[in-house]
Design a protein around this motif. Structure first.
Motif, mmCIF file in Angstrom:
data_model
loop_
_atom_site.group_PDB
_atom_site.id
_atom_site.type_symbol
_atom_site.label_atom_id
_atom_site.label_comp_id
_atom_site.label_asym_id
_atom_site.label_seq_id
_atom_site.Cartn_x
_atom_site.Cartn_y
_atom_site.Cartn_z
ATOM 1 N N GLU A 177 46.819 46.262 48.534
ATOM 2 C CA GLU A 177 46.162 44.953 48.658
ATOM 3 C C GLU A 177 45.672 44.458 47.298
ATOM 4 O O GLU A 177 45.840 43.281 46.953
ATOM 5 C CB GLU A 177 44.990 45.054 49.632
ATOM 6 N N ALA A 178 45.074 45.368 46.530
ATOM 7 C CA ALA A 178 44.559 44.981 45.211
ATOM 8 C C ALA A 178 45.698 44.606 44.266
ATOM 9 O O ALA A 178 45.595 43.647 43.493
ATOM 10 C CB ALA A 178 43.738 46.126 44.621
ATOM 11 N N GLY A 179 46.797 45.353 44.327
ATOM 12 C CA GLY A 179 47.942 45.053 43.476
ATOM 13 C C GLY A 179 48.590 43.728 43.835
ATOM 14 O O GLY A 179 48.992 42.956 42.953
ATOM 15 N N ASN A 180 48.705 43.460 45.128
ATOM 16 C CA ASN A 180 49.269 42.177 45.564
ATOM 17 C C ASN A 180 48.414 41.010 45.065
ATOM 18 O O ASN A 180 48.932 39.993 44.593
ATOM 19 C CB ASN A 180 49.356 42.133 47.088
ATOM 20 N N LEU A 181 47.099 41.176 45.164
ATOM 21 C CA LEU A 181 46.195 40.122 44.714
ATOM 22 C C LEU A 181 46.313 39.920 43.205
ATOM 23 O O LEU A 181 46.350 38.780 42.719
ATOM 24 C CB LEU A 181 44.758 40.479 45.091
ATOM 25 N N ALA A 182 46.380 41.022 42.459
ATOM 26 C CA ALA A 182 46.506 40.919 41.002
ATOM 27 C C ALA A 182 47.810 40.230 40.618
ATOM 28 O O ALA A 182 47.850 39.408 39.699
ATOM 29 C CB ALA A 182 46.434 42.309 40.377
ATOM 30 N N SER A 183 48.883 40.560 41.321
ATOM 31 C CA SER A 183 50.173 39.937 41.033
ATOM 32 C C SER A 183 50.145 38.448 41.352
ATOM 33 O O SER A 183 50.609 37.620 40.558
ATOM 34 C CB SER A 183 51.274 40.635 41.837
ATOM 35 N N GLN A 184 49.581 38.097 42.499
ATOM 36 C CA GLN A 184 49.498 36.688 42.891
ATOM 37 C C GLN A 184 48.647 35.884 41.914
ATOM 38 O O GLN A 184 48.946 34.726 41.612
ATOM 39 C CB GLN A 184 48.925 36.584 44.301
ATOM 40 N N ASN A 185 47.585 36.507 41.420
ATOM 41 C CA ASN A 185 46.674 35.818 40.496
ATOM 42 C C ASN A 185 47.123 35.916 39.040
ATOM 43 O O ASN A 185 46.405 35.460 38.144
ATOM 44 C CB ASN A 185 45.264 36.395 40.628
ATOM 45 N N GLN A 186 48.278 36.562 38.819
ATOM 46 C CA GLN A 186 48.808 36.742 37.465
ATOM 47 C C GLN A 186 47.790 37.444 36.562
ATOM 48 O O GLN A 186 47.623 37.112 35.386
ATOM 49 C CB GLN A 186 49.220 35.387 36.867
ATOM 50 N N GLU A 189 52.142 49.757 33.706
ATOM 51 C CA GLU A 189 51.075 49.735 32.700
ATOM 52 C C GLU A 189 51.599 49.196 31.368
ATOM 53 O O GLU A 189 50.957 48.363 30.716
ATOM 54 C CB GLU A 189 50.508 51.139 32.509
ATOM 55 N N GLN A 190 52.778 49.651 30.960
ATOM 56 C CA GLN A 190 53.339 49.234 29.678
ATOM 57 C C GLN A 190 53.714 47.758 29.680
ATOM 58 O O GLN A 190 53.442 47.037 28.715
ATOM 59 C CB GLN A 190 54.560 50.099 29.355
ATOM 60 N N LEU A 191 54.327 47.286 30.764
ATOM 61 C CA LEU A 191 54.729 45.881 30.843
ATOM 62 C C LEU A 191 53.513 44.961 30.851
ATOM 63 O O LEU A 191 53.517 43.901 30.219
ATOM 64 C CB LEU A 191 55.579 45.656 32.091
ATOM 65 N N ALA A 192 52.470 45.369 31.569
ATOM 66 C CA ALA A 192 51.253 44.559 31.600
ATOM 67 C C ALA A 192 50.589 44.535 30.230
ATOM 68 O O ALA A 192 50.071 43.500 29.795
ATOM 69 C CB ALA A 192 50.294 45.102 32.655
ATOM 70 N N GLU A 193 50.619 45.663 29.544
ATOM 71 C CA GLU A 193 50.037 45.725 28.198
ATOM 72 C C GLU A 193 50.808 44.820 27.233
ATOM 73 O O GLU A 193 50.227 44.225 26.323
ATOM 74 C CB GLU A 193 50.037 47.164 27.695
ATOM 75 N N GLN A 194 52.124 44.709 27.451
ATOM 76 C CA GLN A 194 52.962 43.845 26.617
ATOM 77 C C GLN A 194 52.873 42.377 27.023
ATOM 78 O O GLN A 194 53.505 41.523 26.413
ATOM 79 C CB GLN A 194 54.418 44.315 26.711
ATOM 80 N N GLU A 195 52.095 42.100 28.087
ATOM 81 C CA GLU A 195 51.885 40.743 28.600
ATOM 82 C C GLU A 195 53.189 40.101 29.069
ATOM 83 O O GLU A 195 53.386 38.888 28.944
ATOM 84 C CB GLU A 195 51.190 39.868 27.551
ATOM 85 N N ASP A 196 54.068 40.920 29.620
ATOM 86 C CA ASP A 196 55.321 40.435 30.201
ATOM 87 C C ASP A 196 55.078 40.242 31.697
ATOM 88 O O ASP A 196 55.358 41.124 32.510
ATOM 89 C CB ASP A 196 56.429 41.459 29.950
ATOM 90 N N LEU A 197 54.541 39.076 32.060
ATOM 91 C CA LEU A 197 54.117 38.840 33.436
ATOM 92 C C LEU A 197 55.254 38.933 34.450
ATOM 93 O O LEU A 197 55.117 39.642 35.459
ATOM 94 C CB LEU A 197 53.410 37.493 33.548
#
Length: 249
Positions: free
Chosen positions: A174-183, A215-223
């Motif tokens: 649920e938390a991951g889905n929300l984070a993805s939806q909210n970018q 983790e790596q993709l998020a750190e690279q800001e590749d949404l």
């Protein structure tokens, strides 16, 4: 009774530490923020501090800097950094901040117990050390390897921990889905960072690799890639729940 402060935002890791230390006869204080941890320290002294580095709000590094700037907060208290992000540069920084011991996630129950017992002994100890990575397990026996490596051969402890994690996965999804939806890239990064350790401890190697990539993709800001990676990791979590459904009771 000795008092131990654990600052860790991953509830699965919190449970792992609780299970590992439950027979030590120590009082375990748990919080997920540096702010609350400092409040605990102001209320009463503790004998040992276990802290992660990546935390919501202020980081574990901030905690260490505060303790160094104000030594009266936790005089003579040993600090153990308990993290999956112990790169060479981070280790050097932690040494300069007076960290007593570094533990790399995932860690075995026995290594954690030995560290805590030594930390509470008040005896002189060797220089800062880190745990060594365990050799990879054969594919056909990953679960047994995880039980031997991380749970000191205690199958019941492993099953209890896995059950707690499988239940937590629903909340994580649920938390991951929300984070993805909210970018929300920082939230996705924290999710990947936490889950890679939990999944490794559970012998879910493929899921751990997906979490590490997130983790790596998020750190690279590749949404876009991070969102796609989250979808793959979500499927891995759901698959683990399905495969171990009897454990969910």
């Amino acid at each position: 009774m000795p008092r131990i402060l654990l600052i860790e935002d991953d509830t699965s890791i919190q449970r792992f530490v609780e299970f590992a230390l439950e027979d030590m006869g120590a009082e375990l204080l748990i919080t997920d923020t540096v702010k609350q941890g400092l409040q605990y320290l102001e209320e009463a002294p503790v004998d040992l501090i276990l802290t992660d580095l990546m935390l919501p709000g202020e980081s574990g590094i901030t905690l260490l800097e505060r303790l160094r700037e104000s030594p009266d907060i936790a005089p003579q208290t040993k600090v153990v950094v308990f993290s999956a992000g112990l790169t060479a540069s981070v280790k050097t920084q932690l040494e300069s901040l007076g960290v007593w011991r570094m533990l790399s996630k995932p860690i075995s129950v026995m290594d954690l117990l030995h560290c805590v017992e030594e930390g509470l002994s008040r005896q002189s100890s060797p220089p800062v050390a880190t745990t060594q990575d365990a050799p990879p397990a054969p594919d056909h026996d990953r679960e047994r390897h995880a039980i031997e490596t991380h749970f000191n051969g205690d199958t019941q402890l492993f099953l209890m921990y896995r059950q707690a994690c499988l239940t937590q996965f629903s909340i994580d999804i649920e938390a991951g889905n929300l984070a993805s939806q909210n970018q929300d890239l920082p939230a996705l990064r924290r999710m990947g960072h936490s889950l890679k350790t939990v999944l490794l401890t559970l012998a879910e190697d493929q899921g751990a690799q997906l979490a590490k990539a997130l983790e790596q993709l998020a750190e690279q800001e590749d949404l876009p890639s991070a969102q796609q990676q989250w979808g793959m990791l979500r499927c891995a979590l759901q698959d683990a729940q399905q495969r171990h459904r009897p454990s969910l009771g």
